[in-house]
Write a protein that holds these residues in place. Sequence first.
Motif, short mmCIF file in Angstrom:
data_model
loop_
_atom_site.label_atom_id
_atom_site.label_comp_id
_atom_site.label_asym_id
_atom_site.label_seq_id
_atom_site.Cartn_x
_atom_site.Cartn_y
_atom_site.Cartn_z
N THR A 1 0.83 -1.21 0.00
CA THR A 1 0.00 0.00 0.00
C THR A 1 0.86 1.25 0.00
OG1 THR A 1 -0.05 0.01 2.42
CG2 THR A 1 -1.84 -1.16 1.29
N VAL A 2 2.17 1.06 0.15
CA VAL A 2 3.04 2.22 0.35
C VAL A 2 3.45 2.90 -0.95
CG1 VAL A 2 5.28 2.99 1.25
CG2 VAL A 2 3.93 1.34 2.53
N PHE B 1 4.53 13.07 4.25
CA PHE B 1 4.10 13.09 5.66
C PHE B 1 5.29 13.11 6.61
CE2 PHE B 1 0.13 11.83 3.64
CZ PHE B 1 -0.73 12.72 4.26
N TRP C 1 1.49 17.59 13.77
CA TRP C 1 0.18 16.96 13.96
C TRP C 1 -0.71 17.66 14.99
CZ3 TRP C 1 -1.89 13.82 10.64
CH2 TRP C 1 -1.07 13.03 9.83
N ARG D 1 -16.37 12.40 12.81
CA ARG D 1 -15.95 11.01 12.63
C ARG D 1 -15.95 10.23 13.94
NH1 ARG D 1 -9.59 11.89 10.75
NH2 ARG D 1 -8.94 13.12 12.55
N GLY E 1 -2.89 4.25 9.31
CA GLY E 1 -2.47 5.59 8.88
C GLY E 1 -2.85 6.60 9.94
N GLY F 1 -1.13 8.63 11.69
CA GLY F 1 -0.39 9.89 11.77
C GLY F 1 0.00 10.18 13.21
N ASP G 1 1.38 3.40 11.29
CA ASP G 1 1.70 4.35 10.22
C ASP G 1 3.13 4.04 9.76
OD1 ASP G 1 0.33 7.40 9.55
OD2 ASP G 1 2.40 7.04 8.88
N PRO G 2 3.40 4.13 8.44
CA PRO G 2 4.76 3.84 7.99
C PRO G 2 5.75 4.98 8.28
CG PRO G 2 3.35 4.35 6.12
CD PRO G 2 2.48 4.37 7.32
N VAL G 3 5.24 6.13 8.70
CA VAL G 3 6.14 7.28 8.94
C VAL G 3 6.59 7.27 10.41
CG1 VAL G 3 6.32 9.79 8.91
CG2 VAL G 3 5.09 8.61 7.08
N SER H 1 -8.95 6.83 8.22
CA SER H 1 -9.55 8.14 7.99
C SER H 1 -8.59 9.04 7.22
CB SER H 1 -9.91 8.77 9.35
OG SER H 1 -10.64 9.95 9.15
N GLU H 2 -9.00 9.47 6.07
CA GLU H 2 -8.20 10.33 5.16
C GLU H 2 -6.89 9.63 4.80
OE1 GLU H 2 -9.91 13.29 4.16
OE2 GLU H 2 -11.34 12.02 5.21
N LEU I 1 -2.71 5.87 -0.69
CA LEU I 1 -2.15 4.52 -0.82
C LEU I 1 -1.79 4.17 -2.26
CD1 LEU I 1 -4.49 2.54 1.62
CD2 LEU I 1 -2.40 3.81 2.12
#
Length: 343
Positions: free
Chosen positions: A68-69, A77, A84, A101, A131, A133, A152-154, A211-212, A217
């Motif tokens: 998905t990355v 990001f 954030w 939400r 995700g 964040g 999250d990948p970040v 969400s968002e 992706l």
Amino acid sequence: MYSNKLSRLVLGLYRRKAAAVCGVVLHSPAGRSTFSWAAVCKQRTLWLQRSASLELRLTSTRSASQTTVDPDEVKKFQSLASKWWDEQGEFGALHAMNDLRVPFIRDNLLNVHRARHPGKPLAGLRILDVGCGGGLLTEPLGRLGADVVGIDPVENSIGTAQLHASYDPDLRERVCYRVCTLEELSAEEEEGGEEEEEEQRSGQFDAVVASEVVEHLADLETFAFCCSHVLKPGGSLFITTINKTNLSYALGIVVAEQLLRIVPSGTHDWEKFISPVELERLLESNGFSVQSVQGMLYNPISGAWSWTDSTAINYALHAVKLTEDPQPDSHPEDPAHTAATHS
Ligand SMILES: C[S@@+](CC[C@H](N)C(=O)[O-])C[C@H]1O[C@@H](n2cnc3c(N)ncnc32)[C@H](O)[C@@H]1O
């Protein structure tokens, strides 16, 4: 080690894709063959009817790449990872979106799971925030009593999320964060469930929230497959995202990014936006039943979000993982089906 786990996951993804393309269910969830000539003839007719739209799908830019990355998205990001929790900054609109939400997720979950703990309506539920964040949505879900895993990948975003949650003793036990992708988490679960009988295998989460995220992706087919894999049967998937319309281009990119700078320029790529109908089709082919789709509207003057009948720009979707494999006869392109699921 990962390559073995990932290859099993990929194999599963292709098996499901092949079944979707051929329109023939090759195996029941228990692994038993369900072959019959009558079913084959019926499926062939369906297959012929669908081939035109499938051809379009297969040649679309959203082809399966098993990850998905999108490295460009991660880079984007990465550069914003310290921002954030600035409510007036780049992520201000996401802070404000919690007003819609959080109740959307809470109320839909409470329709299925009775609240057992006063003041903590989501106590006892396990939620995966894909995700996450900096944890803007993870934290309020934890405060409602859920055990939440944010991924999250970040790495720097996860660092920000961990630091922020550490200030609230109420969250320490309930919220945890990991630097990883959904497909990595899903592959770990595949390994964990290896010894179990196929029938006894079930995902570990009561709900998955993205969400968002889907508009950032690389591969939505992998995303949908892995969401289903990590969810318990009957579990809920919540997605908020941006529709692919001329209006979403004008307001979401030209006005929000380039004129008003509500979000940083370059945050969104219109090509990656997805319509509710397309998202619904993708989810239903991965074993979900879409329960509701609701439009959301951002007012840049008041900085507030509200629900709207129109899904032309932003929308929220709630789907439930079915306990059976997807049924090929219930096709989401059928207008009656689509109208029934949109509220
Ligand atoms: C617009 S932000 C939304 C953050 C959070 N869900 C919220 O609403 O506050 C999109 C997030 O998706 C993450 N992301 C990008 N690619 C991802 C992937 N392949 N898997 C999981 N998250 C990803 C980004 O790092 C970023 O944190």
